[in-house]
Design an enzyme around this catalytic site. Structure first.
Site, PDB file in Angstrom:
ATOM      1  N   THR A 175      35.967  48.411  61.311  1.00  0.00           N
ATOM      2  CA  THR A 175      35.801  49.487  60.325  1.00  0.00           C
ATOM      3  C   THR A 175      35.227  48.928  59.026  1.00  0.00           C
ATOM      4  O   THR A 175      34.284  49.487  58.459  1.00  0.00           O
ATOM      5  CB  THR A 175      37.146  50.190  60.060  1.00  0.00           C
ATOM      6  N   ALA A 186      38.224  41.590  66.832  1.00  0.00           N
ATOM      7  CA  ALA A 186      38.959  40.709  67.751  1.00  0.00           C
ATOM      8  C   ALA A 186      39.930  41.459  68.656  1.00  0.00           C
ATOM      9  O   ALA A 186      40.089  41.118  69.828  1.00  0.00           O
ATOM     10  CB  ALA A 186      39.726  39.647  66.957  1.00  0.00           C
ATOM     11  N   HIS A 187      40.579  42.485  68.112  1.00  0.00           N
ATOM     12  CA  HIS A 187      41.682  43.079  68.892  1.00  0.00           C
ATOM     13  C   HIS A 187      41.216  43.926  70.074  1.00  0.00           C
ATOM     14  O   HIS A 187      42.029  44.340  70.897  1.00  0.00           O
ATOM     15  CB  HIS A 187      42.624  43.870  67.984  1.00  0.00           C
ATOM     16  N   CYS A 229      45.080  68.964  70.976  1.00  0.00           N
ATOM     17  CA  CYS A 229      46.500  68.830  70.688  1.00  0.00           C
ATOM     18  C   CYS A 229      46.900  67.387  70.407  1.00  0.00           C
ATOM     19  O   CYS A 229      47.955  67.128  69.862  1.00  0.00           O
ATOM     20  CB  CYS A 229      47.318  69.375  71.846  1.00  0.00           C
TER      21      CYS A 229
END
Lengths: 404, 132
Positions: free
Chosen positions: A74, A202-203, A328
């Site tokens: 991000t 990385a994650h 939802c």
């Protein structure tokens, strides 16, 4: 087999134990600041960072000097887009992106729009792919940047990056690619693709959370960006702040493992993905694939189960971690904008489930998931007035619904 | 989101799930919602001597929508037509511990009850005008 089953690997992945092992010494014994130039603690940390940078650069065929560490994809997306626009604003104020980008890109471009930057959002076809001709036609003499993701986080579709890169180069437009979902999963060569900036994290590739990278091309062209965080001038002045050395080391190890294992791993994961898909469609009718049939990530399967609602379906298989495009399950109560951009009707968008298979997924888990999905879909269809109407031969599109 | 135990129970063991023939005598049918909005409820009542003797539902929607309509059929059975018209969505919210983002599910259930009662009333009107 252990429950619950994790099948949401687009969202995040567990740290590979080998990654954790590589990181551990850097929390305690080797805790130095990689920017400390005057003692062995600093040198040791710097050496580890250098090595990680090489491992990361190698995965995307870049030079290690071209890797800028950030807190995650991000931040990388924001830094690339805002940093380029601020640096090259005098050259032009128009950027091009697509309607199915990740929120990190779309929210960054929206914020720039408020500051007077012109943004074109390219449409995608039914498979979620942009057409390079649309890009060519959208270019103006004010265009300075195009930002297109390598692969979709929802439907896994892989965009024609190389073709876009060629056009961008021809027209002298910088090309940012959000590689978050693709890097580590499919071969990436920034030279071949003609990408000038690439975000990744990385994650998503069995590394730790909290670290990402932005590849910034140094040659042909040399890309410059205005930093968003000022400070000690780390990362060639593009992103100040002390490097989280343990995370950097983990990121490096994760990249190295991906590079080594990708040829075998991607085939294994794609085979399990196909096993999951076939198991489901052999037992259930009216299940639709969202995304591209061939040009997609090995671990991605996005299906719409007609006449059942996604969140209800997740509830029926709650021991399996999955994700849905249903309204939802989102904070906005709107169904997935990605599926809507593909032209998937709202009804089928509400019925979509994303399966994300990964390194630690097993065939046993796949078979269990197939079985549970079939039971849950049948349970809900039996309960569904839409399924009943469809079986009676009523065209649901012709019904006057009392919308609310 | 964590569901209340009652919602989970209705989801796993829906009460009165199914359908009556729409044209059957004494049956009122209400269909509310839209597939585009992610929920459609069909609620049916069977009335004898002004009393609801049976009720059935089918729902396309999230767990809370399924539970709201399942609960509504439980409550409808044994009530008079007039009593049934007084069921409020807030009572459903309370009974099922619905969180604020799921309140619309209970509203939809109330709408479905009203739609079924209206349909029944309309059919009765046609019947009485035909017989007079």
């Amino acid at each position: 087999m252990k429950l619950p089953i994790y099948m949401d690997n687009h969202s995040t992945t567990p740290c590979d134990p080998r990654v954790v092992e590589a990181m551990l010494p850097f929390f305690t014994d080797k805790f130095g600041n990689s920017a400390s130039r005057n003692h062995s603690f600093g040198w040791e940390a710097e050496e580890a960072v250098d090595q990680a940078r090489k491992q990361i650069a190698k995965l995307i065929h870049a030079d290690s000097k071209e890797i800028i560490f950030t807190s995650g994809a991000t931040e990388s997306d924001n830094l690339a887009i805002k940093g380029v626009v601020e640096m090259y604003r005098e050259k032009g104020d128009h950027i091009i992106t697509s309607s199915t980008e990740h929120r990190a890109v779309l929210d960054a471009t929206k914020s720039l729009e408020k500051k007077g930057v012109q943004v074109t959002y390219l449409p995608v076809d039914k498979a979620g792919m942009i057409n390079p001709d649309d890009f060519r036609n959208a270019i103006t003499d004010k265009t300075i940047l195009i930002s297109i993701m390598l692969a979709s986080n929802e439907i896994g579709t892989i965009h024609p990056i190389q073709e876009i890169g060629k056009i961008a180069k021809e027209k002298g437009i910088l090309f940012h690619c959000d590689g978050t979902q693709g890097v580590g999963k499919i071969p990436v060569d920034v030279q071949e693709l003609g990408v000038d900036l690439m975000s990744f994290s990385a994650h998503k590739i069995y590394g730790p959370k909290g670290i990402g990278a932005l590849y910034v091309r140094r040659k042909a062209p040399r890309v410059r960006i205005v930093p968003m965080i000022d400070g000690g001038g780390h990362e060639r002045g593009m992103r100040s702040g002390t490097l989280p050395v343990p995370l950097v080391v983990g990121f490096g190890k994760a990249c190295e493992l991906c590079e080594e294992e990708m040829p075998v791993e991607s085939i294994r994961i794609a085979a399990m993905r196909d096993r999951l898909h076939e198991g489901i469609i052999n037992a259930l009718d009216e299940v639709y694939l969202n995304g591209h049939i061939t040009q997609r990530l090995p671990g991605n399967l996005n299906l719409s189960f007609a006449y059942v609602e996604g969140e209800a379906l997740l509830m029926g298989v709650k021991e399996i971690a999955l994700s849905s495009g249903s309204a939802c399950t989102s904070a906005t109560l709107e169904p997935s904008y990605v599926l809507r951009a593909l032209g998937v009707g709202s009804d089928l968008a509400h019925s979509s489930i994303r399966f994300g298979l990964g390194r630690f997924t097993t065939n046993e888990e796949v078979d269990y998931t197939v079985d549970r999905m079939i039971k849950a879909v049948n349970h809900l269809r039996e309960m569904s007035p839409l399924y009943e109407m469809a079986k009676e031969g009523i065209d649901l599109k012709s019904v006057q619904w009392a919308a609310h | 989101m964590a569901y209340s135990e009652k919602v989970i129970d209705h989801y796993n063991n829906p009460r009165n799930m199914g359908s009556f023939q729409k044209d059957e005598d004494g049956v009122g049918t209400g269909v509310v919602g839209a597939p585009e909005c992610g929920d459609v409820m069909k609620l049916q009542i069977k009335v004898e001597d002004d009393k609801i003797v049976d009720a059935k539902f089918k729902t396309f929607g999230c767990g809370s929508a399924i539970a709201s309509s399942s609960l509504a059929t439980e409550w409808l059975k044994g009530k008079t037509v007039e009593e049934a018209g007084q069921i409020k969505n807030t009572e459903i919210v309370q009974e099922l511990n619905l969180p604020p983002v799921k309140i619309h599910c209970s509203v939809l259930a109330e709408d479905a009850i009203k739609a079924a009662l209206n349909d029944y009333a309309k059919k009765e009107e046609v019947k009485s005008s035909a017989s007079s």
